[in-house]
Design a protein around this motif. Sequence first.
Motif, PDB file in Angstrom:
ATOM      1  N   GLY A  17       1.729  -9.708  13.855  1.00 17.38           N
ATOM      2  CA  GLY A  17      -0.146  -8.058  13.863  1.00 17.38           C
ATOM      3  C   GLY A  17       0.142  -6.749  13.850  1.00 17.38           C
ATOM      4  N   LEU A  18       1.226  -6.819  14.416  1.00 15.78           N
ATOM      5  CA  LEU A  18       1.630  -5.544  13.838  1.00 15.78           C
ATOM      6  C   LEU A  18       2.069  -5.009  12.270  1.00 15.78           C
ATOM      7  CD1 LEU A  18       3.446  -4.191  16.874  1.00 15.78           C
ATOM      8  CD2 LEU A  18       1.429  -3.257  16.356  1.00 15.78           C
ATOM      9  N   PHE A  19       2.637  -5.586  11.831  1.00 20.30           N
ATOM     10  CA  PHE A  19       3.502  -5.999   9.973  1.00 20.30           C
ATOM     11  C   PHE A  19       1.728  -5.900   9.259  1.00 20.30           C
ATOM     12  CE2 PHE A  19       4.356  -8.194   5.924  1.00 20.30           C
ATOM     13  CZ  PHE A  19       5.133  -6.900   5.811  1.00 20.30           C
ATOM     14  N   THR A  20       0.937  -7.079   9.411  1.00 21.07           N
ATOM     15  CA  THR A  20      -0.179  -7.491   8.105  1.00 21.07           C
ATOM     16  C   THR A  20      -1.114  -5.893   9.234  1.00 21.07           C
ATOM     17  OG1 THR A  20      -1.867  -8.489  10.953  1.00 21.07           O
ATOM     18  CG2 THR A  20      -0.594 -10.026   9.107  1.00 21.07           C
ATOM     19  N   ALA A  21      -1.325  -5.392   9.917  1.00 23.38           N
ATOM     20  CA  ALA A  21      -2.318  -3.974  10.376  1.00 23.38           C
ATOM     21  C   ALA A  21      -1.506  -3.189   9.566  1.00 23.38           C
ATOM     22  CB  ALA A  21      -1.989  -4.023  11.703  1.00 23.38           C
ATOM     23  N   PHE A  22      -0.450  -3.061   9.782  1.00 17.34           N
ATOM     24  CA  PHE A  22       0.417  -1.643   8.723  1.00 17.34           C
ATOM     25  C   PHE A  22       0.384  -2.343   6.798  1.00 17.34           C
ATOM     26  CE2 PHE A  22       4.140  -1.144   5.955  1.00 17.34           C
ATOM     27  CZ  PHE A  22       3.945   0.536   5.898  1.00 17.34           C
ATOM     28  N   VAL A  23      -0.182  -3.286   6.231  1.00 25.63           N
ATOM     29  CA  VAL A  23      -0.066  -3.589   5.187  1.00 25.63           C
ATOM     30  C   VAL A  23      -1.182  -3.597   5.299  1.00 25.63           C
ATOM     31  CG1 VAL A  23      -0.306  -5.996   3.537  1.00 25.63           C
ATOM     32  CG2 VAL A  23       1.802  -5.803   5.021  1.00 25.63           C
ATOM     33  N   LEU A  24      -2.602  -3.294   5.421  1.00 26.71           N
ATOM     34  CA  LEU A  24      -4.055  -3.118   5.199  1.00 26.71           C
ATOM     35  C   LEU A  24      -4.075  -1.638   4.941  1.00 26.71           C
ATOM     36  CD1 LEU A  24      -5.758  -5.460   8.033  1.00 26.71           C
ATOM     37  CD2 LEU A  24      -5.565  -5.752   5.203  1.00 26.71           C
ATOM     38  N   THR A  25      -3.435  -0.704   5.710  1.00 22.22           N
ATOM     39  CA  THR A  25      -2.743   0.563   5.041  1.00 22.22           C
ATOM     40  C   THR A  25      -2.470   0.875   3.528  1.00 22.22           C
ATOM     41  OG1 THR A  25      -1.044   0.718   6.368  1.00 22.22           O
ATOM     42  CG2 THR A  25      -2.973   0.784   7.497  1.00 22.22           C
ATOM     43  N   ARG A  26      -1.923  -0.199   3.547  1.00 24.49           N
ATOM     44  CA  ARG A  26      -0.834  -0.046   2.232  1.00 24.49           C
ATOM     45  C   ARG A  26      -2.044  -0.882   1.073  1.00 24.49           C
ATOM     46  NH1 ARG A  26       1.579   4.333   2.734  1.00 24.49           N
ATOM     47  NH2 ARG A  26       3.314   3.106   0.803  1.00 24.49           N
ATOM     48  N   ALA A  27      -3.021  -1.451   1.206  1.00 21.76           N
ATOM     49  CA  ALA A  27      -3.824  -1.581   0.045  1.00 21.76           C
ATOM     50  C   ALA A  27      -4.462   0.076  -0.752  1.00 21.76           C
ATOM     51  CB  ALA A  27      -4.799  -2.523   0.872  1.00 21.76           C
ATOM     52  N   ALA A  28      -4.608  -0.790  -1.620  1.00 21.40           N
ATOM     53  CA  ALA A  28      -5.104   0.042  -3.368  1.00 21.40           C
ATOM     54  C   ALA A  28      -6.815   0.853  -2.301  1.00 21.40           C
ATOM     55  CB  ALA A  28      -5.540  -0.999  -4.703  1.00 21.40           C
ATOM     56  N   VAL A  29      -6.850   0.333  -2.384  1.00 21.80           N
ATOM     57  CA  VAL A  29      -8.063   0.857  -0.816  1.00 21.80           C
ATOM     58  C   VAL A  29      -7.846   0.619   0.197  1.00 21.80           C
ATOM     59  CG1 VAL A  29     -10.549   1.401  -0.569  1.00 21.80           C
ATOM     60  CG2 VAL A  29      -9.616   0.080  -2.604  1.00 21.80           C
ATOM     61  N   PRO A  30      -7.021   1.705   1.206  1.00 19.01           N
ATOM     62  CA  PRO A  30      -7.195   1.221   2.521  1.00 19.01           C
ATOM     63  C   PRO A  30      -8.048   0.347   3.955  1.00 19.01           C
ATOM     64  CG  PRO A  30      -6.106   2.698   1.929  1.00 19.01           C
ATOM     65  CD  PRO A  30      -6.578   2.844   0.862  1.00 19.01           C
ATOM     66  N   ALA A  31      -7.853  -0.226   4.347  1.00 18.60           N
ATOM     67  CA  ALA A  31      -9.068  -1.305   5.284  1.00 18.60           C
ATOM     68  C   ALA A  31      -8.062  -0.914   6.189  1.00 18.60           C
ATOM     69  CB  ALA A  31      -8.910  -2.500   4.968  1.00 18.60           C
ATOM     70  N   PRO A  32      -8.148   0.139   7.605  1.00 16.12           N
ATOM     71  CA  PRO A  32      -7.183   0.230   7.932  1.00 16.12           C
ATOM     72  C   PRO A  32      -7.497  -0.594   9.538  1.00 16.12           C
ATOM     73  CG  PRO A  32      -8.190   2.193   8.059  1.00 16.12           C
ATOM     74  CD  PRO A  32      -8.341   1.617   6.457  1.00 16.12           C
ATOM     75  N   VAL A  33      -6.861  -1.241  10.394  1.00 16.63           N
ATOM     76  CA  VAL A  33      -7.614  -1.874  11.551  1.00 16.63           C
ATOM     77  C   VAL A  33      -6.253  -1.390  12.648  1.00 16.63           C
ATOM     78  CG1 VAL A  33      -8.462  -3.451  10.519  1.00 16.63           C
ATOM     79  CG2 VAL A  33      -6.002  -3.710  10.864  1.00 16.63           C
ATOM     80  N   PRO A  34      -7.783  -1.715  13.606  1.00 18.33           N
ATOM     81  CA  PRO A  34      -6.555  -1.168  15.389  1.00 18.33           C
ATOM     82  C   PRO A  34      -5.631  -1.593  15.700  1.00 18.33           C
ATOM     83  CG  PRO A  34      -8.928  -1.757  15.167  1.00 18.33           C
ATOM     84  CD  PRO A  34      -8.828  -2.050  14.525  1.00 18.33           C
ATOM     85  N   ARG A  35      -4.444  -1.116  15.530  1.00 20.75           N
ATOM     86  CA  ARG A  35      -3.180  -1.938  15.560  1.00 20.75           C
ATOM     87  C   ARG A  35      -2.951  -3.160  16.668  1.00 20.75           C
ATOM     88  NH1 ARG A  35       1.442   1.683  12.089  1.00 20.75           N
ATOM     89  NH2 ARG A  35       0.116   1.250  10.074  1.00 20.75           N
ATOM     90  N   GLY A  36      -2.803  -1.920  17.859  1.00 17.94           N
ATOM     91  CA  GLY A  36      -2.909  -2.667  19.309  1.00 17.94           C
ATOM     92  C   GLY A  36      -3.826  -4.464  19.184  1.00 17.94           C
ATOM     93  N   PRO A  37      -4.920  -3.533  18.848  1.00 18.51           N
ATOM     94  CA  PRO A  37      -5.799  -5.880  19.055  1.00 18.51           C
ATOM     95  C   PRO A  37      -5.103  -6.310  18.467  1.00 18.51           C
ATOM     96  CG  PRO A  37      -7.260  -3.352  19.421  1.00 18.51           C
ATOM     97  CD  PRO A  37      -6.514  -2.945  18.993  1.00 18.51           C
ATOM     98  N   VAL A  38      -4.836  -5.770  17.131  1.00 21.08           N
ATOM     99  CA  VAL A  38      -4.801  -7.173  16.273  1.00 21.08           C
ATOM    100  C   VAL A  38      -3.307  -7.284  16.696  1.00 21.08           C
ATOM    101  CG1 VAL A  38      -3.729  -7.313  13.694  1.00 21.08           C
ATOM    102  CG2 VAL A  38      -5.835  -6.311  14.159  1.00 21.08           C
ATOM    103  N   ALA A  39      -2.520  -6.390  17.287  1.00 17.53           N
ATOM    104  CA  ALA A  39      -1.623  -7.464  17.713  1.00 17.53           C
ATOM    105  C   ALA A  39      -1.508  -7.737  18.455  1.00 17.53           C
ATOM    106  CB  ALA A  39      -0.167  -6.501  17.732  1.00 17.53           C
TER     107      ALA A  39
END
Length: 214
Positions: A17-39
């Motif tokens: 979950g932490l990894f995929t949340a991090f990946v979303l911040t690296r998108a061409a158009v970032p789509a950050p999500v709350p890392r704690g809840p996703v993890a």
Amino acid sequence: MTWGILPIFAMAGAAAGLFTAFVLTRAAVPAPVPRGPVAAGTALLWLVVAWRWWAGAWPPWWLPVPLAVTTVAVPLVAADLRHRRLPDVLTLPSYPLLGIVLGLAAVLGPGTGLAGRAVAAATVFGGLHLLAHTLARGSLGAGDVKLSGVLGAVLGAVSWTALVVAAVLAAVLTAVLALSRRWHGGVPHGPGLLAATWLVSVFPAAEGQVGMGT
């Protein structure tokens, strides 16, 4: 499996979950999500999958499939609810990821029948969503169409019936979302698709009958 292995699943799920949340911040158009809840959400659902495996709900060769579905579903649901997007940075890699685990399931399980059904269902499910997007662009986003193919493969691998059940369930969940609040830019359909696919892959209609084709 002993109960002592469950914390390992929880920790692995949290890391995913932490990894995929991090990946979303690296998108061409970032789509950050709350890392704690996703993890936390990924860890919890990995535990549910592990429990189903331990309980013998389906053959051991199926285990990697719902784990992979969970890994991409939790962050994508969060992204679609928060940003109304299903970023390519996760939807596109889900094809090789789920393709590999479905291929392994076919080799270790029922064989070419599962693989062929997965490919056919991906074509049907993806094609129907593409048609709906083409005819009524406001009803489905491009991300929903991209995601539908790989989710169709998972559903087809379970059974043809699973494809129909998930389609109906996804529509119901989307309707619930539509009633829950006022959405700007349309109601997100990704959460319904992902939740329905997860539920069907983890809780198939017939215990132990995953991949049998009915």
